[in-house]
Design a protein around this motif. Structure first.
Motif, short mmCIF file in Angstrom:
data_model
loop_
_atom_site.label_atom_id
_atom_site.label_comp_id
_atom_site.label_asym_id
_atom_site.label_seq_id
_atom_site.Cartn_x
_atom_site.Cartn_y
_atom_site.Cartn_z
N THR A 298 0.85 -1.20 0.00
CA THR A 298 0.00 0.00 0.00
C THR A 298 0.88 1.25 0.00
OG1 THR A 298 -1.70 -1.15 1.23
CG2 THR A 298 -1.80 1.24 1.24
N ASP A 299 0.51 2.20 -0.85
CA ASP A 299 1.31 3.41 -1.02
C ASP A 299 1.33 4.24 0.27
OD1 ASP A 299 2.58 5.66 -1.89
OD2 ASP A 299 1.53 5.71 -3.82
N ARG A 300 2.51 4.30 0.89
CA ARG A 300 2.67 5.04 2.14
C ARG A 300 2.30 6.52 1.95
NH1 ARG A 300 6.37 8.34 3.47
NH2 ARG A 300 7.47 7.97 1.53
N ARG A 301 2.55 7.03 0.75
CA ARG A 301 2.28 8.44 0.50
C ARG A 301 0.79 8.75 0.55
NH1 ARG A 301 4.41 9.41 -5.02
NH2 ARG A 301 3.13 7.57 -5.26
N LEU A 302 -0.03 7.77 0.11
CA LEU A 302 -1.47 7.99 0.17
C LEU A 302 -1.97 7.88 1.61
CD1 LEU A 302 -2.79 6.13 -3.00
CD2 LEU A 302 -2.20 8.53 -2.69
N VAL A 303 -1.32 7.02 2.40
CA VAL A 303 -1.70 6.91 3.81
C VAL A 303 -1.41 8.24 4.53
CG1 VAL A 303 -1.30 5.66 5.96
CG2 VAL A 303 -1.34 4.43 3.80
N VAL B 25 -1.67 11.16 3.11
CA VAL B 25 -2.77 12.04 2.72
C VAL B 25 -3.96 11.78 3.65
CG1 VAL B 25 -4.47 12.53 0.92
CG2 VAL B 25 -2.07 12.23 0.31
N ALA B 26 -4.20 10.51 3.95
CA ALA B 26 -5.29 10.17 4.87
C ALA B 26 -5.04 10.77 6.25
CB ALA B 26 -5.43 8.66 4.97
N ARG B 27 -3.79 10.71 6.72
CA ARG B 27 -3.48 11.24 8.05
C ARG B 27 -3.66 12.76 8.09
NH1 ARG B 27 2.19 9.93 9.95
NH2 ARG B 27 1.48 11.12 11.74
N ILE B 28 -3.14 13.44 7.06
CA ILE B 28 -3.26 14.90 7.00
C ILE B 28 -4.73 15.32 7.02
CG2 ILE B 28 -3.17 16.72 5.21
CD1 ILE B 28 -0.74 16.80 6.82
N ASN B 29 -5.58 14.51 6.37
CA ASN B 29 -6.98 14.87 6.27
C ASN B 29 -7.83 14.29 7.40
OD1 ASN B 29 -7.15 16.56 3.86
ND2 ASN B 29 -6.33 14.76 2.83
N GLY B 30 -7.18 13.75 8.41
CA GLY B 30 -7.88 13.29 9.61
C GLY B 30 -8.81 12.11 9.40
N LEU B 31 -8.48 11.22 8.45
CA LEU B 31 -9.32 10.05 8.24
C LEU B 31 -9.16 9.05 9.39
CD1 LEU B 31 -9.63 11.21 5.40
CD2 LEU B 31 -9.40 8.92 4.48
N SER B 32 -10.27 8.43 9.77
CA SER B 32 -10.22 7.38 10.80
C SER B 32 -9.62 6.12 10.19
CB SER B 32 -11.63 7.08 11.30
OG SER B 32 -12.40 6.55 10.24
#
Lengths: 289, 242
Positions: A173-178, A180-187
């Protein structure tokens, strides 16, 4: 004139501004490319029939296609064909179901959690090294000669490609997309839903299709080794009673069944994989454009 | 006010010896200021930006925003990466939606439309990422950051992968957006012209260990002319400090 042509094109279900001629030639070329794959099998059929008629093949070893067809029609007429196909499909279905379930749960665990991977993966990899057919004696001893042992064997065959594909896809799984999820506060749940699932799906589907193909391979193995019903049984029956037409008929039915289920799987997953940027989607795009 | 106090970052290097990427960084960034972090590769400018975003944690010191300390990603701080980082399986619209999942549906729609408008992609909402040019993809990434209405926007060499023409037009566009949305902008760059053209203040960093060696104010009115004598002069002065 061009305008009328465009309107006609629209009427025939074409895209904006497409002419009637465009729609027709696109449809024709689509049909043609679909049927192109049948040329070789048809040619083989013609050669096979000709050689049988000319007496090059001995009829008791290589029956002509017409006789194979008659064998199928006879079986279909007295209804036994559907029972045999039905039971074989049922075995593949249940074996596939349990194999997919186990592979998905374990693959998700070992892919996502390092502890689970260190704990479980070495054992699973070691089990993978056992040729799957080598399980047969043990399964028969444990589960008897009826359905349970057959379904277990099929499930084992289905398991490995799905497990391996899913685990490595999750790990890649692309760490860079994860991030993006962290920056955007995804659960965690949203991260799985928006990144992990769609990202692993292509590999998972590849695993499912490979697993299904193995499922069909193992159902034959299971049925050849002892069954009173099923397509594999029909083959053994043909061998015992000296009816090559029956063996060839079962062979063709196996091939068709495998093809149909594989196509169904591909068709069912296609809407979720349309985003992919690869040669296949490129081809689709060109055909549509 | 974004405040960086004595920030230090060590990584465990090969052989177990810690490598110091950042040593004792102090920096204050005022509201609506544009600050460019510039320096050779390895000077820790990207590491510093990641710490500001909350993606990375300092091993010493602290970062605070209006007195509250930053320990992880927060909605007030947006980040735009060097690469657009779009989800290939989501359309442009859905990619932007990922940043506003906490809002109700009508508000999501309103904000997405607004953000797409802002970056001039109002007609691209239905496209797949693979159908976008590099510049368009980075615009989507900008829209995804703007849609959360951050008070601080961090950019890590956001235009370095684009051609000169696209870069210039995106820089102009970014300044327009900055002027209207009134956020604070902190960008990492290795492009002298970009720093002088965009920033109010340029922070020069050096490696081994990563530290701030000097600062330069750019007191030029906007819009600035990239080819004016003053801009060229500032570029030369900046180059001497690097």
């Amino acid at each position: 004139m061009a305008f009328i042509d465009t309107v006609a094109g629209r009427f025939l279900g074409g895209r904006d501004g497409e002419t009637a001629q465009g729609v027709v030639s696109r449809t024709l070329s689509r049909i043609a490319s679909g049927w192109l794959g049948l040329v070789v099998p048809l040619a083989i059929l013609v050669i096979w029939q000709s050689l049988s008629v000319l007496g090059v093949f001995r009829a008791n070893l290589v029956p002509p296609p017409a006789e194979v067809l008659r064998e199928v029609v006879d079986l279909a007429r007295d209804g036994t064909l559907w029972d045999h196909i039905g039971i074989t499909f049922q075995r593949v279905f249940f074996g596939f179901f349990w194999g997919v379930l186990a592979a998905t749960v374990l693959g998700a665990l070992t892919g996502e959690f390092r502890l689970a991977r260190r704990l479980l993966d070495p054992t699973i990899q070691a089990l993978k090294a056992v040729p799957s057919l080598a399980w047969v004696p043990l399964f028969i001893l444990w589960f008897g000669i009826f359905e349970e042992s057959k379904i277990t064997l099929i499930a084992v065959g289905v398991f490995f490609p799905i497990y391996l594909n899913l685990m490595s896809a999750i790990r890649q799984t692309d760490r860079r997309l994860v991030e993006v999820a962290r920056i955007n506060g995804l659960s965690s749940f949203q991260t799985i839903r928006y990144i992990l699932l769609p990202g692993t799906l292509p590999s998972y589907v590849t695993g499912l299709r490979a697993g299904l193909a193995l499922g069909w391979m193992f159902v034959i193995a299971a049925e050849l080794m002892g069954a009173s019903e099923g397509l594999g049984f029909l083959m053994i029956d043909g061998q015992m009673t000296g009816r090559p037409a029956l063996i060839i008929a079962s062979l063709i039915l196996f091939a068709l069944s495998g093809q149909i289920t594989d196509k169904a799987l591909g068709w069912a997953s296609a809407p979720f994989l349309r985003w992919q940027d690869n040669l296949e989607t490129l081809e689709e795009g060109q055909r549509d454009a | 006010m974004l405040e960086v106090q004595g920030v230090e970052r060590q990584f465990s290097g090969r052989g177990g010896d810690p490598v110091t990427a950042l040593a004792g960084i102090d920096l204050g960034i005022a509201e609506h200021e544009i600050v460019a972090l510039i320096g050779a590769s390895g000077c820790g400018k990207s590491t510093l930006l990641r710490i500001l975003s909350g993606l990375d944690k300092p091993t010493g010191g602290a970062v605070s925003l209006d007195g509250r300390s930053i320990t992880g990603p927060t909605p007030e701080i947006g980040m735009i990466f060097q690469d657009p980082r779009l989800m290939p399986w989501l359309s442009v619209r859905e990619n932007i939606r990922v940043a506003v999942l906490h809002l109700d549906k009508p508000e999501q729609e309103r904000r997405i439309t607004q953000a797409l408008d802002r970056v001039g992609l109002q007609h691209a909402g239905g496209l797949w990422p693979r159908e976008l040019s590099g510049g368009m993809a980075q615009r989507v990434a900008i829209a995804r950051a703007l849609v959360r209405r951050p008070t601080i926007l961090l950019m890590d060499e956001p235009f370095s992968a684009l051609d000169a023409f696209t870069t210039a037009s995106l820089q102009d566009h970014m300044l327009e957006i900055w002027d209207e949305e009134r956020f604070t902008l902190v960008l990492v760059t290795h492009d002298l012209e970009e720093a002088v053209f965009l920033a109010d203040r340029i922070v020069v960093m050096k490696p081994g260990p990563g530290r701030v060696t000097s600062e330069m104010r750019v007191d030029l009115p906007r819009p600035r002319d990239r080819n004016s004598e003053t801009v060229l002069q500032l570029k030369r002065r900046l180059a001497e400090r690097l």
